[in-house]
Design a protein around this motif. Structure first.
Motif, PDB file in Angstrom:
ATOM      1  N   GLU A  35      14.341 -12.609   8.542  1.00  0.00           N
ATOM      2  CA  GLU A  35      13.085 -11.956   8.174  1.00  0.00           C
ATOM      3  C   GLU A  35      13.375 -11.069   6.975  1.00  0.00           C
ATOM      4  OE1 GLU A  35      10.587 -11.051  12.103  1.00  0.00           O
ATOM      5  OE2 GLU A  35      12.671 -10.415  12.259  1.00  0.00           O
ATOM      6  N   LEU A  36      12.563 -11.176   5.953  1.00  0.00           N
ATOM      7  CA  LEU A  36      12.741 -10.383   4.739  1.00  0.00           C
ATOM      8  C   LEU A  36      11.831  -9.162   4.779  1.00  0.00           C
ATOM      9  CD1 LEU A  36      12.985 -13.179   2.004  1.00  0.00           C
ATOM     10  CD2 LEU A  36      14.800 -12.155   3.402  1.00  0.00           C
ATOM     11  N   ALA A  37      12.424  -7.989   4.632  1.00  0.00           N
ATOM     12  CA  ALA A  37      11.687  -6.733   4.716  1.00  0.00           C
ATOM     13  C   ALA A  37      11.144  -6.339   3.352  1.00  0.00           C
ATOM     14  CB  ALA A  37      12.596  -5.632   5.271  1.00  0.00           C
ATOM     15  N   VAL A  38       9.834  -6.225   3.263  1.00  0.00           N
ATOM     16  CA  VAL A  38       9.175  -5.901   2.001  1.00  0.00           C
ATOM     17  C   VAL A  38       8.098  -4.850   2.258  1.00  0.00           C
ATOM     18  CG1 VAL A  38       7.850  -6.791   0.045  1.00  0.00           C
ATOM     19  CG2 VAL A  38       9.548  -8.258   1.159  1.00  0.00           C
ATOM     20  N   ILE A  39       8.044  -3.825   1.427  1.00  0.00           N
ATOM     21  CA  ILE A  39       6.970  -2.842   1.499  1.00  0.00           C
ATOM     22  C   ILE A  39       6.038  -3.062   0.309  1.00  0.00           C
ATOM     23  CG2 ILE A  39       6.332  -0.397   1.581  1.00  0.00           C
ATOM     24  CD1 ILE A  39       9.126   0.208   2.638  1.00  0.00           C
ATOM     25  N   LEU A  40       4.817  -3.458   0.588  1.00  0.00           N
ATOM     26  CA  LEU A  40       3.806  -3.664  -0.437  1.00  0.00           C
ATOM     27  C   LEU A  40       2.836  -2.486  -0.439  1.00  0.00           C
ATOM     28  CD1 LEU A  40       2.880  -7.433   0.130  1.00  0.00           C
ATOM     29  CD2 LEU A  40       4.672  -6.463  -1.316  1.00  0.00           C
ATOM     30  N   GLU A  41       2.388  -2.132  -1.623  1.00  0.00           N
ATOM     31  CA  GLU A  41       1.424  -1.026  -1.748  1.00  0.00           C
ATOM     32  C   GLU A  41       0.093  -1.569  -2.235  1.00  0.00           C
ATOM     33  OE1 GLU A  41       0.995   2.670  -4.741  1.00  0.00           O
ATOM     34  OE2 GLU A  41       2.728   2.804  -3.395  1.00  0.00           O
ATOM     35  N   ARG A  42      -0.967  -1.199  -1.515  1.00  0.00           N
ATOM     36  CA  ARG A  42      -2.318  -1.632  -1.894  1.00  0.00           C
ATOM     37  C   ARG A  42      -2.770  -0.906  -3.147  1.00  0.00           C
ATOM     38  NH1 ARG A  42      -7.622  -0.361  -2.160  1.00  0.00           N
ATOM     39  NH2 ARG A  42      -9.210  -1.451  -0.925  1.00  0.00           N
ATOM     40  N   ARG A  43      -3.232  -1.667  -4.112  1.00  0.00           N
ATOM     41  CA  ARG A  43      -3.727  -1.061  -5.354  1.00  0.00           C
ATOM     42  C   ARG A  43      -5.108  -0.480  -5.156  1.00  0.00           C
ATOM     43  NH1 ARG A  43      -0.666  -2.107  -9.843  1.00  0.00           N
ATOM     44  NH2 ARG A  43       0.775  -3.871  -9.737  1.00  0.00           N
ATOM     45  N   PRO A  66      -6.417   2.938  -0.809  1.00  0.00           N
ATOM     46  CA  PRO A  66      -5.626   2.723  -2.029  1.00  0.00           C
ATOM     47  C   PRO A  66      -4.321   3.512  -1.945  1.00  0.00           C
ATOM     48  CG  PRO A  66      -7.927   3.061  -2.578  1.00  0.00           C
ATOM     49  CD  PRO A  66      -7.801   3.351  -1.107  1.00  0.00           C
ATOM     50  N   GLY A  67      -3.218   2.851  -2.228  1.00  0.00           N
ATOM     51  CA  GLY A  67      -1.912   3.470  -2.071  1.00  0.00           C
ATOM     52  C   GLY A  67      -1.323   3.297  -0.686  1.00  0.00           C
ATOM     53  N   GLY A  68      -2.115   2.732   0.241  1.00  0.00           N
ATOM     54  CA  GLY A  68      -1.607   2.447   1.575  1.00  0.00           C
ATOM     55  C   GLY A  68      -0.542   1.367   1.530  1.00  0.00           C
ATOM     56  N   GLN A  69       0.281   1.322   2.561  1.00  0.00           N
ATOM     57  CA  GLN A  69       1.445   0.445   2.529  1.00  0.00           C
ATOM     58  C   GLN A  69       1.434  -0.592   3.648  1.00  0.00           C
ATOM     59  OE1 GLN A  69       4.159   3.914   2.551  1.00  0.00           O
ATOM     60  NE2 GLN A  69       5.160   2.954   0.796  1.00  0.00           N
ATOM     61  N   LEU A  70       1.864  -1.796   3.288  1.00  0.00           N
ATOM     62  CA  LEU A  70       2.085  -2.869   4.237  1.00  0.00           C
ATOM     63  C   LEU A  70       3.588  -3.025   4.418  1.00  0.00           C
ATOM     64  CD1 LEU A  70       1.342  -5.397   5.930  1.00  0.00           C
ATOM     65  CD2 LEU A  70       1.276  -6.678   3.776  1.00  0.00           C
ATOM     66  N   TRP A  91      -1.757  -5.894  -5.061  1.00  0.00           N
ATOM     67  CA  TRP A  91      -0.616  -5.308  -4.361  1.00  0.00           C
ATOM     68  C   TRP A  91       0.521  -5.039  -5.333  1.00  0.00           C
ATOM     69  CZ3 TRP A  91      -1.393  -4.318   0.771  1.00  0.00           C
ATOM     70  CH2 TRP A  91      -2.457  -4.996   1.381  1.00  0.00           C
ATOM     71  N   THR A  92       1.183  -3.915  -5.154  1.00  0.00           N
ATOM     72  CA  THR A  92       2.385  -3.610  -5.925  1.00  0.00           C
ATOM     73  C   THR A  92       3.597  -4.054  -5.120  1.00  0.00           C
ATOM     74  OG1 THR A  92       1.347  -1.688  -6.980  1.00  0.00           O
ATOM     75  CG2 THR A  92       3.751  -1.795  -7.011  1.00  0.00           C
ATOM     76  N   TRP A  93       4.392  -4.928  -5.725  1.00  0.00           N
ATOM     77  CA  TRP A  93       5.600  -5.429  -5.091  1.00  0.00           C
ATOM     78  C   TRP A  93       6.809  -4.603  -5.527  1.00  0.00           C
ATOM     79  CZ3 TRP A  93       6.821  -9.885  -2.063  1.00  0.00           C
ATOM     80  CH2 TRP A  93       5.701 -10.604  -1.614  1.00  0.00           C
ATOM     81  N   PRO A  94       7.789  -4.411  -4.644  1.00  0.00           N
ATOM     82  CA  PRO A  94       9.004  -3.688  -5.049  1.00  0.00           C
ATOM     83  C   PRO A  94       9.800  -4.504  -6.061  1.00  0.00           C
ATOM     84  CG  PRO A  94       9.286  -4.638  -2.871  1.00  0.00           C
ATOM     85  CD  PRO A  94       7.843  -4.850  -3.236  1.00  0.00           C
ATOM     86  N   LYS A  95      10.538  -3.805  -6.898  1.00  0.00           N
ATOM     87  CA  LYS A  95      11.341  -4.479  -7.913  1.00  0.00           C
ATOM     88  C   LYS A  95      12.686  -4.932  -7.369  1.00  0.00           C
ATOM     89  CE  LYS A  95       9.140  -1.979 -11.725  1.00  0.00           C
ATOM     90  NZ  LYS A  95       9.336  -1.052 -12.882  1.00  0.00           N
ATOM     91  N   THR A  96      13.095  -4.361  -6.257  1.00  0.00           N
ATOM     92  CA  THR A  96      14.389  -4.714  -5.670  1.00  0.00           C
ATOM     93  C   THR A  96      14.250  -5.919  -4.741  1.00  0.00           C
ATOM     94  OG1 THR A  96      13.997  -3.135  -3.882  1.00  0.00           O
ATOM     95  CG2 THR A  96      15.234  -2.351  -5.798  1.00  0.00           C
ATOM     96  N   SER A  97      15.338  -6.616  -4.518  1.00  0.00           N
ATOM     97  CA  SER A  97      15.337  -7.756  -3.610  1.00  0.00           C
ATOM     98  C   SER A  97      15.194  -7.269  -2.173  1.00  0.00           C
ATOM     99  CB  SER A  97      16.638  -8.553  -3.751  1.00  0.00           C
ATOM    100  OG  SER A  97      16.768  -9.087  -5.050  1.00  0.00           O
ATOM    101  N   PRO A  98      14.484  -8.002  -1.343  1.00  0.00           N
ATOM    102  CA  PRO A  98      14.269  -7.545   0.038  1.00  0.00           C
ATOM    103  C   PRO A  98      15.525  -7.667   0.885  1.00  0.00           C
ATOM    104  CG  PRO A  98      13.331  -9.734  -0.281  1.00  0.00           C
ATOM    105  CD  PRO A  98      13.762  -9.258  -1.638  1.00  0.00           C
ATOM    106  N   ALA A  99      15.668  -6.756   1.832  1.00  0.00           N
ATOM    107  CA  ALA A  99      16.749  -6.844   2.806  1.00  0.00           C
ATOM    108  C   ALA A  99      16.442  -7.959   3.795  1.00  0.00           C
ATOM    109  CB  ALA A  99      16.908  -5.516   3.541  1.00  0.00           C
ATOM    110  N   SER A 100      17.491  -8.604   4.276  1.00  0.00           N
ATOM    111  CA  SER A 100      17.332  -9.732   5.190  1.00  0.00           C
ATOM    112  C   SER A 100      17.829  -9.348   6.580  1.00  0.00           C
ATOM    113  CB  SER A 100      18.117 -10.936   4.667  1.00  0.00           C
ATOM    114  OG  SER A 100      18.019 -12.026   5.556  1.00  0.00           O
ATOM    115  N   TYR A 101      17.043  -9.700   7.598  1.00  0.00           N
ATOM    116  CA  TYR A 101      17.385  -9.384   8.979  1.00  0.00           C
ATOM    117  C   TYR A 101      17.321 -10.661   9.818  1.00  0.00           C
ATOM    118  CZ  TYR A 101      16.633  -4.559   7.504  1.00  0.00           C
ATOM    119  OH  TYR A 101      16.702  -3.354   6.852  1.00  0.00           O
TER     120      TYR A 101
END
Length: 201
Positions: free
Chosen positions: A193-201, A138-142, A173-183
């Motif tokens: 590719e859209l960079a997103v950090i998700l947090e496991r609830r 819990p609280g781990g990140q993807l 999963w907790t999603w970030p509120k900001t728009s993802p960066a694009s690569y």
């Protein structure tokens, strides 16, 4: 390496043997560089890189003092990682086989998702989400890089944000509120590719 076509649409070992790997980037993924510079990896004690291939991020995580697990179906890819780690005097746990069937001895802090989700058949995505959820504490990140692709078929298979929000639901999963960066990918016609950090609830 498994040849079970229900688990893999391509012969990944043959692709690495033939050096036919256009999904590989030269050097570290710029999202990895940005995440590391921003401190996003600070506090990680353990991380897994599924479908690691010949990604230099494996050695980079190990060099940062993070207990790193690298998994791939390809013997050639795993042997490449082993040689790279030895050359850098680094250690990591290497797993060859179906990583969706693997479970860690203890929950992990992070999953670095770069080329795995877009490579597996879409019918396996629900299993993948459940597996990643089980890997993480819990609280781990993807740390996810979602391939954006309008064309049907694959791999790579498109990972639109709408599809990803459905796959990784807000109750898990907790999603970030900001728009993802694009690569944009330099070897895949600039597909982002859209960079997103998700947090496991």
């Amino acid at each position: 390496m498994t040849t079970d076509e229900t688990r893999s649409a391509l012969d990944w070992e043959q692709r690495f043997v033939e050096d036919s790997t256009p999904w590989e980037r030269p050097g570290l993924h710029p999202a990895f560089v940005d995440w590391q510079a921003s401190g996003a990896f600070d506090g990680l004690d353990s991380v897994i890189v599924p479908g690691c291939g010949r990604a230099p991020e494996v050695a980079a995580f190990a060099d940062a003092g993070i207990a790193t697990i690298a998994a791939d179906l390809s013997t050639t890819a795993i042997n490449w990682q082993r040689k790279r780690l030895e050359e850098c005097d680094l250690t990591a746990t290497l797993f060859e086989g179906d990583v969706l069937a693997w479970r860690p001895d203890a929950p992990l802090d992070g999953v670095y998702e770069q080329t795995f989700l877009c490579a597996i058949p879409p019918r396996l995505r629900t299993e993948y989400e459940a597996t990643v959820y089980a890997w993480l504490k819990p609280g781990g990140q993807l740390f996810a890089l979602f391939m954006q692709k309008a064309e049907r078929g694959g791999p790579p298979y498109g990972c639109s944000l709408d599809a990803m929000r459905a796959l990784f639901p807000a109750d898990r999963w907790t999603w970030p509120k900001t728009s993802p960066a694009s690569y944009p990918h330099p070897s895949l016609n600039g597909k982002p590719e859209l960079a997103v950090i998700l947090e496991r609830r």
